[in-house]
Design an enzyme around this catalytic site. Sequence first.
Site, PDB file in Angstrom:
ATOM      1  NE  ARG A   1      47.075  23.478  55.099  1.00 40.80           N
ATOM      2  CZ  ARG A   1      47.707  22.351  54.810  1.00 40.80           C
ATOM      3  NH1 ARG A   1      48.185  22.136  53.588  1.00 40.80           N
ATOM      4  NH2 ARG A   1      47.889  21.413  55.715  1.00 40.80           N
TER       5      ARG A   1
ATOM      6  CE1 TYR B   1      46.494  44.512  39.501  1.00 39.64           C
ATOM      7  CE2 TYR B   1      47.465  42.427  40.169  1.00 39.64           C
ATOM      8  CZ  TYR B   1      46.858  43.620  40.488  1.00 39.64           C
ATOM      9  OH  TYR B   1      46.616  43.925  41.793  1.00 39.64           O
TER      10      TYR B   1
ATOM     11  CG  ASP C   1      45.250  37.722  34.254  1.00 42.60           C
ATOM     12  OD1 ASP C   1      44.021  37.675  34.099  1.00 42.60           O
ATOM     13  OD2 ASP C   1      45.803  38.289  35.221  1.00 42.60           O
TER      14      ASP C   1
ATOM     15  CE  LYS D   1      40.509  42.919  40.002  1.00 37.59           C
ATOM     16  NZ  LYS D   1      41.035  42.639  41.313  1.00 37.59           N
TER      17      LYS D   1
HETATM   18  N1  PLP Z   1      44.914  39.922  37.145  1.00 37.44           N
HETATM   19  C1  PLP Z   1      44.361  41.075  36.775  1.00 37.44           C
HETATM   20  C2  PLP Z   1      44.175  41.356  35.316  1.00 37.44           C
HETATM   21  C3  PLP Z   1      43.957  42.004  37.737  1.00 37.44           C
HETATM   22  O1  PLP Z   1      43.406  43.172  37.352  1.00 37.44           O
HETATM   23  C4  PLP Z   1      44.159  41.708  39.116  1.00 37.44           C
HETATM   24  C5  PLP Z   1      43.763  42.654  40.171  1.00 37.44           C
HETATM   25  O2  PLP Z   1      43.415  43.799  39.924  1.00 37.44           O
HETATM   26  C6  PLP Z   1      44.761  40.501  39.456  1.00 37.44           C
HETATM   27  C7  PLP Z   1      45.111  39.624  38.451  1.00 37.44           C
HETATM   28  C8  PLP Z   1      45.009  40.136  40.906  1.00 37.44           C
HETATM   29  O3  PLP Z   1      43.819  39.710  41.487  1.00 37.44           O
HETATM   30  P1  PLP Z   1      43.483  39.753  43.057  1.00 37.44           P
HETATM   31  O4  PLP Z   1      43.402  41.196  43.443  1.00 37.44           O
HETATM   32  O5  PLP Z   1      42.194  39.017  43.153  1.00 37.44           O
HETATM   33  O6  PLP Z   1      44.595  39.073  43.763  1.00 37.44           O
END
Ligand code: PLP
Length: 389
Positions: free
Chosen positions: A49, A103, A175, A200
């Site tokens: 963890r 997102y 991000d 992704k």
């Molecule tokens: N950031 C972006 C740009 C995303 O497209 C996504 C998910 O689609 C996330 C964060 C969240 O990621 P996760 O689904 O791995 O939690």
Amino acid sequence: MARQSIDTAAVHAGEPEPRINGAVEMPIFQSANYLHEGTDDYFATRYVRLNNSPNHHVLHAKLATLEHAEAALVTASGMAAISTALFSVLAAGDHLLMVDCPYGGTRSFVTEELARFGIESTFIDGNDPARWEAVRRPRTRAIYVESITNPLMTVPDLVAVVDFARRHGLVSLIDNTIATPVNFRPAEHGFDLSLHSATKYLNGHSDVAAGAIIGRAALIETAARMLSHFGGCLDPHACFLLQRGLKTLPLRVRRQSASALALAEMLDAHPAVAAVHYPGLRSTPGHAYAREVYEGFGGMLSFELVGGVPAAERLVERLTIALHAASLGGTETLIVRPSVTAYASVAPEERRRLGVTDGLLRLSVGIEDPGELADDLRQGLDAVASTAA
Ligand code: PLP
């Protein structure tokens, strides 16, 4: 030694030297706990963890190297990275500035969860820095953007974000999921923390949920402590898969970026298409900065058809290569309407105000043959156009 190219670093950075028992590939340490080593520091205890197994160490070093950053931390998902990072830089009473079309999961985390803990936020137009000062408050602590926003693929004014953060002592977070370190490395441009859904592109094979926080060592250390309390660690087997995926990241992302640019240009010229959103097109906000600084425009684009939702649904049915599925960044091309997936929980009026129309289609371009992808899309568009005529 000179800094390695990202291609070489993706394969070799962070790997154990000497190799463990001579194994060329990093073995999986599927053990939750380790023998006590006489430390009285809880965070030095080796325990899964605490994200400190040999698999975690290798991944952290590789990710930090790929973004030319000081440190990195992997998490159980992209949302675990985003929520942990935000909770680790904000406290009750603080205020956050966030790009207005992030997102969908990030947006609802901020409006539904952070708000319950007394952390307020204001959404800003990432391409209109002149208006940020007016919404800054004495307790504004952080500014959050995406290097390519999802789903409208705009590129915020990143120079202005870093400058604004420095002038006002804010933590800058970005991000970087869609741009990836292949196309943009936030630390090189002064960002404090870069966040990823490693589900992704970083993993790239649509078979792992993972996330990453990359950036300044002191902030990563605070985030690691927060993560140990939230419990969002990454399992060693998922670490192994992510590390394996990272080795081909540059190959995949360059191919996907080249294919997406070609498809965006083809869509832009097709009479059935009303609008295309892609940082490689002049019409998308932030194109000039992306052209100057990014090494590629990424593998994601979105577009609207003249025939709206019915035409979008017909196109999805006609495609023979792209799969109709949410998520992005894998080897396979995916198509989806964000209004019924990541943006489904945003009120329809707000969605439309942001430009996420009901008919908007988002394409995550895979590594298939670019010519076959273009042919398939073209036959689908032609069919949609002839049904409408
Ligand atoms: N950031 C972006 C740009 C995303 O497209 C996504 C998910 O689609 C996330 C964060 C969240 O990621 P996760 O689904 O791995 O939690």
